[in-house]
Design an enzyme around this catalytic site. Structure first.
Site, PDB file in Angstrom:
ATOM      1  N   SER A  89      75.195  11.097  48.394  1.00  0.00           N
ATOM      2  CA  SER A  89      75.947  10.185  49.109  1.00  0.00           C
ATOM      3  C   SER A  89      75.382   8.762  49.821  1.00  0.00           C
ATOM      4  O   SER A  89      75.767   8.059  50.266  1.00  0.00           O
ATOM      5  CB  SER A  89      76.978  10.744  50.222  1.00  0.00           C
ATOM      6  OG  SER A  89      78.044  11.508  49.155  1.00  0.00           O
ATOM      7  N   LYS A  92      75.804   5.680  48.563  1.00  0.00           N
ATOM      8  CA  LYS A  92      77.104   4.992  48.897  1.00  0.00           C
ATOM      9  C   LYS A  92      76.848   3.669  49.529  1.00  0.00           C
ATOM     10  O   LYS A  92      77.371   2.394  49.581  1.00  0.00           O
ATOM     11  CB  LYS A  92      78.003   5.697  49.482  1.00  0.00           C
ATOM     12  CG  LYS A  92      78.755   6.960  48.795  1.00  0.00           C
ATOM     13  CD  LYS A  92      79.398   7.856  49.778  1.00  0.00           C
ATOM     14  CE  LYS A  92      80.019   8.946  48.753  1.00  0.00           C
ATOM     15  NZ  LYS A  92      80.707  10.003  49.535  1.00  0.00           N
ATOM     16  N   TYR A 214      79.429   6.522  39.407  1.00  0.00           N
ATOM     17  CA  TYR A 214      79.245   7.228  40.482  1.00  0.00           C
ATOM     18  C   TYR A 214      78.196   8.307  40.601  1.00  0.00           C
ATOM     19  O   TYR A 214      77.255   8.588  41.326  1.00  0.00           O
ATOM     20  CB  TYR A 214      80.647   7.645  41.128  1.00  0.00           C
ATOM     21  CG  TYR A 214      80.739   8.499  42.208  1.00  0.00           C
ATOM     22  CD1 TYR A 214      80.285   7.872  43.430  1.00  0.00           C
ATOM     23  CD2 TYR A 214      80.743   9.839  42.134  1.00  0.00           C
ATOM     24  CE1 TYR A 214      80.123   8.785  44.539  1.00  0.00           C
ATOM     25  CE2 TYR A 214      80.843  10.709  43.554  1.00  0.00           C
ATOM     26  CZ  TYR A 214      80.426  10.208  44.519  1.00  0.00           C
ATOM     27  OH  TYR A 214      80.575  10.841  45.861  1.00  0.00           O
ATOM     28  N   TYR A 266      80.857  11.534  57.934  1.00  0.00           N
ATOM     29  CA  TYR A 266      81.935  12.157  57.774  1.00  0.00           C
ATOM     30  C   TYR A 266      82.614  12.419  59.177  1.00  0.00           C
ATOM     31  O   TYR A 266      82.565  11.800  60.031  1.00  0.00           O
ATOM     32  CB  TYR A 266      81.980  13.341  56.792  1.00  0.00           C
ATOM     33  CG  TYR A 266      80.984  12.773  55.756  1.00  0.00           C
ATOM     34  CD1 TYR A 266      81.336  11.712  54.679  1.00  0.00           C
ATOM     35  CD2 TYR A 266      79.888  13.473  55.261  1.00  0.00           C
ATOM     36  CE1 TYR A 266      80.989  11.391  53.615  1.00  0.00           C
ATOM     37  CE2 TYR A 266      79.174  12.967  54.004  1.00  0.00           C
ATOM     38  CZ  TYR A 266      79.698  11.835  53.173  1.00  0.00           C
ATOM     39  OH  TYR A 266      79.061  11.425  52.321  1.00  0.00           O
ATOM     40  N   VAL A 284      74.825  15.373  50.332  1.00  0.00           N
ATOM     41  CA  VAL A 284      74.599  16.728  50.065  1.00  0.00           C
ATOM     42  C   VAL A 284      73.427  17.284  49.696  1.00  0.00           C
ATOM     43  O   VAL A 284      73.361  18.394  49.444  1.00  0.00           O
ATOM     44  CB  VAL A 284      76.003  17.270  49.570  1.00  0.00           C
ATOM     45  CG1 VAL A 284      77.266  17.181  49.966  1.00  0.00           C
ATOM     46  CG2 VAL A 284      75.725  16.577  48.089  1.00  0.00           C
TER      47      VAL A 284
HETATM   48  N1  GLN Z   1      77.808  14.151  44.640  1.00  0.00           N
HETATM   49  C1  GLN Z   1      78.578  14.332  45.668  1.00  0.00           C
HETATM   50  C2  GLN Z   1      80.123  14.506  45.620  1.00  0.00           C
HETATM   51  O1  GLN Z   1      80.657  13.399  44.911  1.00  0.00           O
HETATM   52  C3  GLN Z   1      78.355  13.623  46.915  1.00  0.00           C
HETATM   53  C4  GLN Z   1      78.924  13.728  48.165  1.00  0.00           C
HETATM   54  C5  GLN Z   1      78.011  13.719  49.302  1.00  0.00           C
HETATM   55  O2  GLN Z   1      76.799  13.449  49.239  1.00  0.00           O
HETATM   56  N2  GLN Z   1      78.472  14.014  50.440  1.00  0.00           N
HETATM   57  O3  GLN Z   1      81.087  15.352  45.869  1.00  0.00           O
END
Ligand code: GLN
Length: 331
Positions: A89, A92, A214, A266, A284
């Site tokens: 993420s 992003k 994505y 988050y 993650v």
């Molecule tokens: N690939 C993960 C997902 O889409 C990324 C989420 C994250 O890093 N918080 O669920």
């Protein structure tokens, strides 16, 4: 359950000037980073490595790295700070900058800029709010951004990779195909978010294409050192301090930092702002980046995650470093 001990880092910053000065002494910072890492060694058992895909579940929980990169060109790291990991993420942030550059303020007709107070992959709020994601750094928002990129670039995946390489000044950055295939095989929840937004008319491209982009950006592998370097423009009003090139406008750098401050960690973002006070983003894969405006970027990596999906040790490291160096945007 919510308290992961960050509040113990709320401390007097009375030594600010003195400690800020220490950053100029690289050997001193190097020793400090090593000491901070050593103090965290035993905490890797307090979190759980992401296990929704084998490619992440197989990463050693004991990996640990930290890197600080400053806008005046200094980089100091300790531990596994040069080993690439799955940025997940954290991607992003880069996707958002690309989309802002491409469609400007139109983006904010399709995605909001409010904290969600929900887990990063939650669906429930998206239905209530008629397919408009709360912000661009939860999964729904990042999928919306991915839609902007797929519909405005002839090859959005290539454009993304070359953006990362140019920001990091490193052409060795790659997409980890094992992670990508794993994501694709376990992508039902993200597909559900995409189709729900499409049902509200908020997605232009076909969902498989959006997911493809994505998952590709989530699968980019980078080290703490590469990530810290590549984000320096956010600490420098949109200008890459190495190439002196404008990556985004000062206004957009401000906006991205604001979103990272309110939503980047988050539903732990409030506690993170309360205890630490830096715009930050987690993934993650165990990475955490924190922007220190007018100063530089901190990047940490340690795979075990807390219940919010944020790296336990990575968050602790950012907290202790910010406290020791007196770094907070709220001083
Ligand atoms: N690939 C993960 C997902 O889409 C990324 C989420 C994250 O890093 N918080 O669920």
């Amino acid at each position: 359950m919510h308290n992961v001990g960050l509040s113990c880092f709320i401390a007097s910053h009375s030594k600010d000037k003195q400690v800020r000065y220490m950053i100029k002494d690289i050997s001193n910072l190097q020793v400090k980073l090593q000491t901070l890492l050593a103090a965290q060694q035993e905490f890797y058992t307090q979190g759980k490595v992401a296990n929704y895909i084998p490619a992440l579940a197989e990463v050693s929980p004991e990996k640990m790295g930290v890197c600080v990169s400053t806008i005046d060109g200094k980089t100091v790291g300790a531990g596994d700070y040069q080993e690439p990991f799955s940025i997940q993420s954290i991607s992003k942030v880069f996707g958002l900058v690309m989309a802002m550059n491409r469609i400007g303020d139109d983006l904010w007709q399709r995605v909001n800029m409010e904290p969600s107070g929900q887990p990063f992959n939650s669906i429930i709020q998206l239905e209530w709010e008629k397919g408009i994601p709360r912000n661009p750094v939860i999964n729904a928002g990042a999928l919306l951004v991915a839609d902007v990129l797929t519909s405005h670039f002839s090859s959005s995946k290539l454009a993304f990779l070359s953006f990362m390489r140019s920001l990091a000044h490193d052409d060795s950055i790659y997409i980890d195909n094992y992670v990508y295939q794993s994501e694709l095989a376990h992508g039902s929840r993200n597909a559900a978010l995409g189709y729900l937004m499409k049902s509200f008319g908020n997605i232009e491209s076909e969902i498989p294409e959006v997911l493809n982009h994505y998952f590709t950006q989530c699968s980019v592998a980078m080290s703490c050192e590469q990530l810290a370097t590549s984000l320096l423009f956010l600490a420098n009003k949109g200008i890459d301090p190495i190439s002196k090139e404008a990556i985004c406008t000062p206004r957009d750098a401000h906006r991205v930092n604001a979103i990272l401050s309110t939503s980047g960690m988050y539903d732990q973002s409030g506690e993170f702002a309360f205890s630490i006070g830096l715009p930050a983003k987690s993934g993650v894969g165990g990475g955490v980046i924190a922007i220190v405006p007018n100063y530089g970027v901190i990047c940490t990596w340690s795979p075990p995650l807390n219940s919010f999906g944020n790296s336990v040790i990575g968050t602790n490291l950012v907290a202790s470093l910010a406290q020791e160096l007196g770094l907070s945007i709220y001083h």
